[in-house]
Design an enzyme around this catalytic site. Structure first.
Site, PDB file in Angstrom:
ATOM      1  CE1 TYR A   1      15.650   5.597  10.231  1.00 45.29           C
ATOM      2  CE2 TYR A   1      14.290   3.869   9.430  1.00 45.29           C
ATOM      3  CZ  TYR A   1      15.568   4.449   9.443  1.00 45.29           C
ATOM      4  OH  TYR A   1      16.691   3.846   9.212  1.00 45.29           O
TER       5      TYR A   1
ATOM      6  N   GLY B   1       5.141   2.426   4.463  1.00 52.77           N
ATOM      7  CA  GLY B   1       6.734   2.038   4.769  1.00 52.77           C
ATOM      8  C   GLY B   1       6.934   0.729   4.076  1.00 52.77           C
ATOM      9  N   GLY B   2       6.172   0.542   2.927  1.00 56.77           N
ATOM     10  CA  GLY B   2       6.182  -0.860   2.530  1.00 56.77           C
ATOM     11  C   GLY B   2       7.648  -0.908   1.758  1.00 56.77           C
TER      12      GLY B   2
ATOM     13  CG  HIS C   1       1.464   0.913  -5.292  1.00 56.23           C
ATOM     14  ND1 HIS C   1       2.257   0.647  -4.185  1.00 56.23           N
ATOM     15  CD2 HIS C   1       2.298   2.111  -5.724  1.00 56.23           C
ATOM     16  CE1 HIS C   1       3.384   1.331  -3.988  1.00 56.23           C
ATOM     17  NE2 HIS C   1       3.623   2.135  -5.021  1.00 56.23           N
TER      18      HIS C   1
ATOM     19  CB  ILE D   1      -0.917  -0.022   1.224  1.00 59.49           C
ATOM     20  CG1 ILE D   1      -1.589  -1.056   1.153  1.00 59.49           C
ATOM     21  CG2 ILE D   1      -2.024   1.187   1.275  1.00 59.49           C
ATOM     22  CD1 ILE D   1      -2.786  -1.362   2.408  1.00 59.49           C
ATOM     23  CD  GLN D   2      -0.309   3.273  -3.655  1.00 63.34           C
ATOM     24  OE1 GLN D   2      -0.755   2.479  -2.846  1.00 63.34           O
ATOM     25  NE2 GLN D   2      -1.023   3.691  -5.011  1.00 63.34           N
ATOM     26  CE  LYS D   3       4.972   8.424   0.661  1.00 65.97           C
ATOM     27  NZ  LYS D   3       6.249   8.027   0.105  1.00 65.97           N
TER      28      LYS D   3
ATOM     29  CB  THR E   1      11.365   0.510   4.942  1.00 67.76           C
ATOM     30  OG1 THR E   1      11.852   1.869   4.373  1.00 67.76           O
ATOM     31  CG2 THR E   1      12.429   0.132   6.225  1.00 67.76           C
TER      32      THR E   1
ATOM     33  CB  THR F   1      15.696   1.418  12.461  1.00 65.86           C
ATOM     34  OG1 THR F   1      16.969   0.871  12.581  1.00 65.86           O
ATOM     35  CG2 THR F   1      16.031   2.874  12.957  1.00 65.86           C
TER      36      THR F   1
END
Length: 606
Positions: free
Chosen positions: A459, A238-239, A290, A234-236, A241, A457
């Protein structure tokens, strides 16, 4: 005294140029030091005036008179030729350049002299200050030998050692989150790495009642078999990473081959030329940019086994995974991404075998992209797919007629989409949350029995967090994404309950293993003890018979000691488990009893 030949040539009258020819002068580069000294020794010459000017390092100032701009007329007599300065032999432009260079050099010399004197004064003052501090600290040692020289050497050695340590520290640990600088590790025990990353309390009140099957997610995934992991990106959220973690950060018998400059990696099964992962960084956007749940469930089987005969296709399981994010943060992050020029126009949005028409899915912008759009314009578009994107991408769109909004009323459509998204999310093999990176890593490792090489990590500073919005805009974003807000609340509750259930199950299994080890050690101890006593009785039967009462007493004392030791160990483990799981009920027996206790405790929390 005879003059050198070069000086004699310099004293000769200059040659007169031919009529109509350009004026020529003797080359100044051929004049030697003797010529310069001879020219400067004559009074009234320019060289003498330059030599008798201000001392070196002192500037004449910007208002000083410039040097001769017009060349002096050469005399026809030998005396006049001898009095002609060498500087006058240069052209007018070169003389001006030399004058500017001299003036700049004088200013630079003055600045360097002032800087040198200032540094010397500062160093002298610093030396006195350090000497005073050093004398205060090492005052009792002042009577031993030449203290000034020794203290200076020792002080210099300490300063050099400190600078060397700083350089080594910066080389070994360039970041601010260096493990060597975490002094809390020396003063307090190591904290739980899976404690909530959002600084909220470790305990939470569950809102939903899930069964044991919903909480226990353990997939029998064999990478050497035929099963496939499918990542729904799914967009935005953290996929990107998480997708990189899947191809670069997992301990595998045959790791993925990732080459520099290439986005896709080759993730083959051990001994086979077949992939075990269907994601952006392994197979690319094979089902479209996507692709959502509706597209993947109909496309992945055809892409993986489309070239094989139907009779030769293996019966494989498709384990779907995804990552969710807080709807407000995700919405702002998508707006910032679109503002930079992203469009995702290559997305297919295939549903029921066809893409939507322009009437079913209008565009929010007229140009090539939507770059530079303000947030108000981004929120005002009623066809913006950023609204409730997570619910739309996780639900089965065929239940509501795909993108045709006239099939059913809007309220009924929203209810069907939300329930479908919740059901698909609950039955997925795994899902994680962007706000809980370490818990996401833990649940994935326990679900698929695959370990990551390095920890995730968290963020807390992102592009979305840098956007400052007031309460009114936040309420409007929540209203535009009300379905996503409900889905995220449901997903967060399920995620945290799964995490606590898996952690408690892990502690119970470890406790049960320690109990079995204690029983084994207790049996070994009793066996060796009674064998030694039996050997003693067989060797000295008469003596053992006379001491039979004492022997029974010793056996009773030994059994009592063993029981006390076992009880102390069990009490100690109970105290440790209470520290690890504060507020949770402790179970005495096996894993099934612990599971029932956890599900029962959920009812008490509610």
């Amino acid at each position: 005294m005879a003059l050198p030949a070069c000086a004699a040539r310099a004293l000769r009258p200059p040659l007169q140029p031919e009529r109509g020819a350009p004026a020529r002068t003797t080359c100044p580069r051929r004049h030697s030091r003797v010529e310069a000294e001879l020219a400067g020794s004559r009074p009234g010459s320019v060289a003498a005036s330059v030599r008798t000017g201000p001392p070196r390092g002192v500037s004449r100032g910007f208002n000083s008179q410039p040097l001769l701009d017009e060349p002096l007329k050469a005399s026809s007599s030998p005396a006049g030729a001898a009095r002609t300065p060498l500087f006058a032999l240069l052209s007018r432009g070169r003389r001006r350049r030399m004058h500017d260079l001299r003036r700049r050099w004088d200013l630079g010399s003055l600045c360097r002299a002032l800087l040198t004197r200032g540094l010397a004064a500062l160093g002298h003052s610093l030396k006195h200050v350090l000497g005073a501090i050093f004398s205060k600290i090492f005052g009792p040692l002042a009577s031993v030998g030449n203290m000034d020289e020794k203290s200076n050497k020792l002080l210099l050695a300490l300063v050099m050692l400190f600078l060397f340590a700083v350089i080594v520290l910066q080389y070994v640990c360039p970041g601010t989150e260096c493990q060597l600088l975490r002094l809390q590790a020396f003063s307090s025990p190591m904290p739980d790495p899976y404690r909530s990353e959002d600084e909220s309390s470790a305990r939470f009140v569950p809102r939903y009642n899930f069964s044991r099957g919903d909480l226990l997610r353990k997939v029998d995934f064999d990478i050497k078999g035929d099963d496939l992991i499918v990542f729904l990106h799914i967009q935005k959220t953290g996929g990107t990473t998480f997708g990189r973690h899947l191809v670069r950060n997992i301990q595998l018998e045959q790791p993925c081959e990732c080459r520099v400059g290439q986005k896709k990696c080759t993730c083959h099964r051990p001994g086979k030329r077949e992939t075990w992962l269907f994601s952006r960084f392994s197979t690319g956007w094979s089902c479209g940019l996507h692709a959502d749940w509706t597209e993947l469930t109909s496309c992945v089987p055809a892409v993986v086994d489309g070239k094989r005969d139907a009779r030769l296709r293996p019966s494989r399981n498709f384990h779907y995974i995804t990552i969710l994010r807080d709807p407000v943060s995700r919405y702002l992050s998508e707006w910032r991404h679109v503002q930079r020029g992203a469009t995702w126009k290559a997305s297919l949005h295939v549903c029921d075998g066809r893409p939507p028409t322009s009437e079913e899915l209008p565009s929010c912008y007229t140009g090539d992209d939507w770059s530079g759009c303000p947030l108000k314009e981004f929120m005002d578009c009623p066809y913006n797919l950023a609204n409730n994107r997570q619910v739309r991408m996780l639900s089965d769109l065929t239940l509501v007629g795909c993108y045709n909004l006239s099939v059913m009323p809007e309220k009924q459509r929203n209810k069907v989409l939300l329930e479908s998204a919740k059901s698909n999310l609950k039955h997925m093999a795994f899902f994680g949350l962007t706000e809980f990176q370490r818990k996401t890593q833990y649940l994935f490792e326990k679900t698929f029995n695959m370990n990551f090489i390095s920890p995730f990590t968290q963020y807390n500073t992102t592009r979305a967090s840098s956007v400052e919005i007031n309460e009114e805009i936040q309420k409007r974003i929540e209203g535009l994404n009300f379905l996503d807000m409900e889905l995220y609340s449901y997903a967060k509750d399920l995620f945290l309950q799964r995490y606590q259930f898996m952690r408690q199950k892990e502690h119970q299994e470890a406790r049960q293993k320690r109990q079995e080890q204690r029983k084994f050690l207790k049996g070994r101890f009793l066996q060796t003890h009674f064998q030694s006593q039996g050997q003693g009785q067989s060797q000295n039967p008469s003596q053992n018979q006379s001491q039979n009462p004492n022997l029974n007493v010793n056996q009773n004392v030994t059994q009592n000691l063993i029981q006390n030791l076992t009880q102390n160990l069990s009490h100690k483990e109970n105290r440790e488990s209470q520290k690890q799981n504060p507020g949770q009920e402790q179970s005495d027996g096996n894993t099934s009893n612990g599971t029932n206790d956890y599900i029962g405790s959920v009812e008490k929390w509610r």
